[in-house]
Design an enzyme around this catalytic site. Structure first.
Site, mmCIF file in Angstrom:
data_model
loop_
_atom_site.group_PDB
_atom_site.id
_atom_site.type_symbol
_atom_site.label_atom_id
_atom_site.label_comp_id
_atom_site.label_asym_id
_atom_site.label_seq_id
_atom_site.Cartn_x
_atom_site.Cartn_y
_atom_site.Cartn_z
ATOM 1 N N GLU A 142 0.814 -1.352 0.005
ATOM 2 C CA GLU A 142 0.092 -0.140 0.029
ATOM 3 C C GLU A 142 0.923 1.131 0.107
ATOM 4 O O GLU A 142 0.435 2.230 0.785
ATOM 5 C CB GLU A 142 -0.929 -0.030 1.169
ATOM 6 C CG GLU A 142 -1.777 -1.097 1.141
ATOM 7 C CD GLU A 142 -3.053 -1.085 2.191
ATOM 8 O OE1 GLU A 142 -4.365 -1.308 1.869
ATOM 9 O OE2 GLU A 142 -2.689 -0.473 3.321
ATOM 10 N N GLU A 164 -6.708 -7.217 -1.372
ATOM 11 C CA GLU A 164 -7.424 -7.336 0.296
ATOM 12 C C GLU A 164 -8.796 -6.964 -0.128
ATOM 13 O O GLU A 164 -9.222 -5.668 -0.171
ATOM 14 C CB GLU A 164 -6.528 -6.090 1.056
ATOM 15 C CG GLU A 164 -5.353 -6.415 1.362
ATOM 16 C CD GLU A 164 -4.616 -5.668 2.359
ATOM 17 O OE1 GLU A 164 -5.425 -4.682 3.036
ATOM 18 O OE2 GLU A 164 -3.512 -5.538 2.700
#
Length: 609
Positions: A180, A255
């Protein structure tokens, strides 16, 4: 019926052995993954090896197979594997290679996420605390000291895990570079350095990135497969991936969140299964590959929970339970969400696939009152002091986690507001050994009024590290303890003694009752006997705040603030006969009785005490 179940199990086992007994080719087409030249849809669930007792890894993986998953996703945690600089640990629950090999034995592929930064509601986002002591080091940057330590780490991880890639006959399909990053920065040169480090460490399978939908552009590196987090609309997923991957797929939700995590003092998060089952169905029907975060959360034991903190929100340390309202609950049992997702997934598996029956729930036990008949005050077992003119941080003391007792003298006739500048994170104040007040970073409480006395007095402040920030702009502001100065009535207090109390083990058990009822924190110990073992939940609702060990295992923190009010004890760490329990209690030292329930309590808040 038993013979039928056995036959199905043998068939599944033989199929699994055949699938994983030969090398495989894993590649990309313009729209799908290819396994040995055939389309392959990744249906993965995240499960972290340190959050599950090693003895239970296999049981949890069999539950994954029963839900229809074909892959397990896991982070790799730098601060577990290099807890002190240059000292690596891949033993016991830290044996990540054994975790991957166990997945292979159970017929599961693995998506590996060994970035130095993991977030994961984990202490310092996975970074080892000692990075804070490296001069000039800046995490997630091109700064030389950081890259040097990063290289050492990823090289060691490569030694452990590169041989287990699909390119070498193993079951690791993909390896994620950084984590991320687009939510943190947009330095493509830094991302390219990451990629080279992974390649130099031996990772030669498919490399990927993952980012929230709004940050994929900044966090993706050309040539790597972009994963998208947090969305499941097929059209949007495909649009974002194509926009960052030369108009091509495959399409991966790296995710997918069917629930959320909890932090102290805030309500328990729960999301009904029906809210997400139809969305999962739609994504799988569209050919989207998915990694469920979390499939099974488990427990963040010891002192390894992280904390959130940004400009808008206060400091929010996460609880020890990582139940996450996941399909598989904290103890590894199927939930209604598990069954709903299994029914969806089964529709999208190859026709010849036979799902194993769902194993029954694990046995649970309740334990009646346990008498903690042995106790000592924490102040009675202090180590040798470290002396300094001003307070020293945990990092100054080379102490990763736990507690530090800060001690100085208040001169005679001094009074006013006692203020701790830079309290990280929870402090209990004592005057001449008697508790005077509590300070709490969560609610920005760092002061209390001290009255005057004609004689000098001893001031003690017991400070707890509640977990370093794991996400957001304050990763570089993560030192613990008292990181500023302490003043009384506007005058700085000087000449401090620091007593390190890491509680990395509980140490020697107290042998007799000796705790003074002055409000001082205590360590209490007792034993209980079992004729049969099962999962159980220590009931901490009448306790205050602290940490629990059973048979030498640190089970994590408890705090009556909630929402978590029980502490999960896995059956694997209990035994027939005598079992030992040890509690560090900070706020209610008079408590001496404990019991255990056959169910968790994760959704009760209490007013601060």
């Amino acid at each position: 019926m038993a013979k039928k179940i056995l036959l199905v199990s043998v068939v599944v086992w033989i199929y699994t052995i055949g699938v994983f007994a030969q090398p495989h080719r894993f590649a990309l087409s313009d729209s799908v993954f290819l396994l040995d030249g055939k389309p392959f849809q990744i249906i993965s669930g995240e499960m972290h090896y340190p959050r599950v007792p090693r003895e239970a890894w296999r049981q949890r993986m069999r539950m994954a197979k029963a839900m229809g998953l074909n892959t397990i996703g896991t982070y790799v945690f730098w601060n577990l594997h290099e807890p002190q600089k240059g000292k690596f640990d891949f033993t016991g629950n830290n044996d990540v290679a054994a975790f991957v090999r166990t997945a292979k034995e159970e017929g599961l592929w693995v998506v590996l996420r060994p970035s130095p930064y993991v977030c994961a509601e984990w202490e310092f986002g996975g970074y080892p605390y000692w990075l804070e002591n490296e001069p000039g080091l800046v995490v997630r940057s091109r700064e030389a000291a950081y890259l040097a330590e990063y290289k050492k780490y990823i090289t060691e991880i490569g030694r452990q895990l590169a041989p287990l890639q699909v390119t070498r006959g193993g079951n690791i399909l993909m390896v994620q570079v950084e984590n991320e990053y687009g939510s943190y920065g947009k330095d493509k040169t830094y991302l390219a350095i990451n990629r080279r480090m992974f390649e130099n460490a031996g990772f030669d399978c498919l490399l990927t990135t993952c980012d929230p939908a709004s940050a994929v552009k900044d966090g993706h590196l050309e040539g790597l497969l972009p994963g998208v987090n947090g969305i499941d609309d097929p059209d949007k997923v495909k649009e974002i991936v194509r926009a960052n991957n030369q108009g091509k797929g495959p399409f991966l939700v790296a995710e997918w969140y069917p629930a959320w995590f909890d932090w102290w003092g805030a309500p328990h998060h729960q999301v009904p299964a029906e809210k997400y089952a139809s969305r999962l169905d739609k994504a799988l029907a569209a050919g989207i590959s998915i990694n469920m975060y979390m499939f099974h959360g488990g427990t963040t034991r010891g002192f390894m929970n992280g904390a959130n903190c940004n400009d808008r929100d206060p400091f929010e340390p996460q609880i020890s339970s990582y139940d996450y309202d996941a399909p598989l609950n904290e103890a590894g049992n199927a939930t209604p969400k598990f069954m709903a997702f299994r029914n969806v997934i089964r529709k999208h598996l190859p026709k010849e696939t036979v799902l194993p029956d769902v194993p029954p729930s694990r046995p649970v036990i309740a334990i009646p009152a346990i008498r903690l008949s042995r106790s000592e005050t924490v102040f009675s077992r202090l180590p040798k002091a470290v002396n300094a003119a001003a307070p020293l941080s945990f990092e100054d003391l080379r102490q990763p986690y736990g507690f530090v007792l800060y001690r100085t003298t208040i001169p005679a006739n001094e009074s006013g507001v006692l203020k701790v500048n830079g309290l990280r994170d929870f402090g209990i104040v004592f005057i001449d050994g008697v508790r005077t007040g509590v300070m709490d970073r969560r609610i920005k409480s760092d002061s209390l009024v001290i009255g005057s006395s004609p004689s000098a007095r001893r001031l003690d402040i017991l400070v707890e590290n509640l977990g370093r920030i794991n996400y957001g702009p304050y990763l570089l502001q993560n030192k613990k303890g008292i990181i500023g100065h302490v003043s009384l009535g506007g005058k700085q207090l000087r000449q401090w003694q620091m007593f390190p109390l890491p509680f990395d083990t509980h140490g020697n058990l107290p042998q007799k009752e000796s705790a003074a009822l002055t409000g001082q924190p205590v360590v209490r110990a007792g034993s209980f006997s079992l004729n049969a073992v099962g999962d159980t939940y220590l009931d901490m609702r009448n306790w205050g705040k602290g940490v629990v060990w059973v048979n030498g295992h640190n089970l994590g923190r408890y705090w009556n603030a909630g929402p978590q009010q029980t502490v999960y004890v896995p059956a694997e760490w209990l035994k027939r006969g005598k079992n030992e329990v040890f509690i560090l209690e900070l706020l209610k030292p008079a408590n001496s009785s404990l019991s255990a329930l056959d169910h968790p309590v994760l959704d009760q808040l209490q007013a601060p005490q």
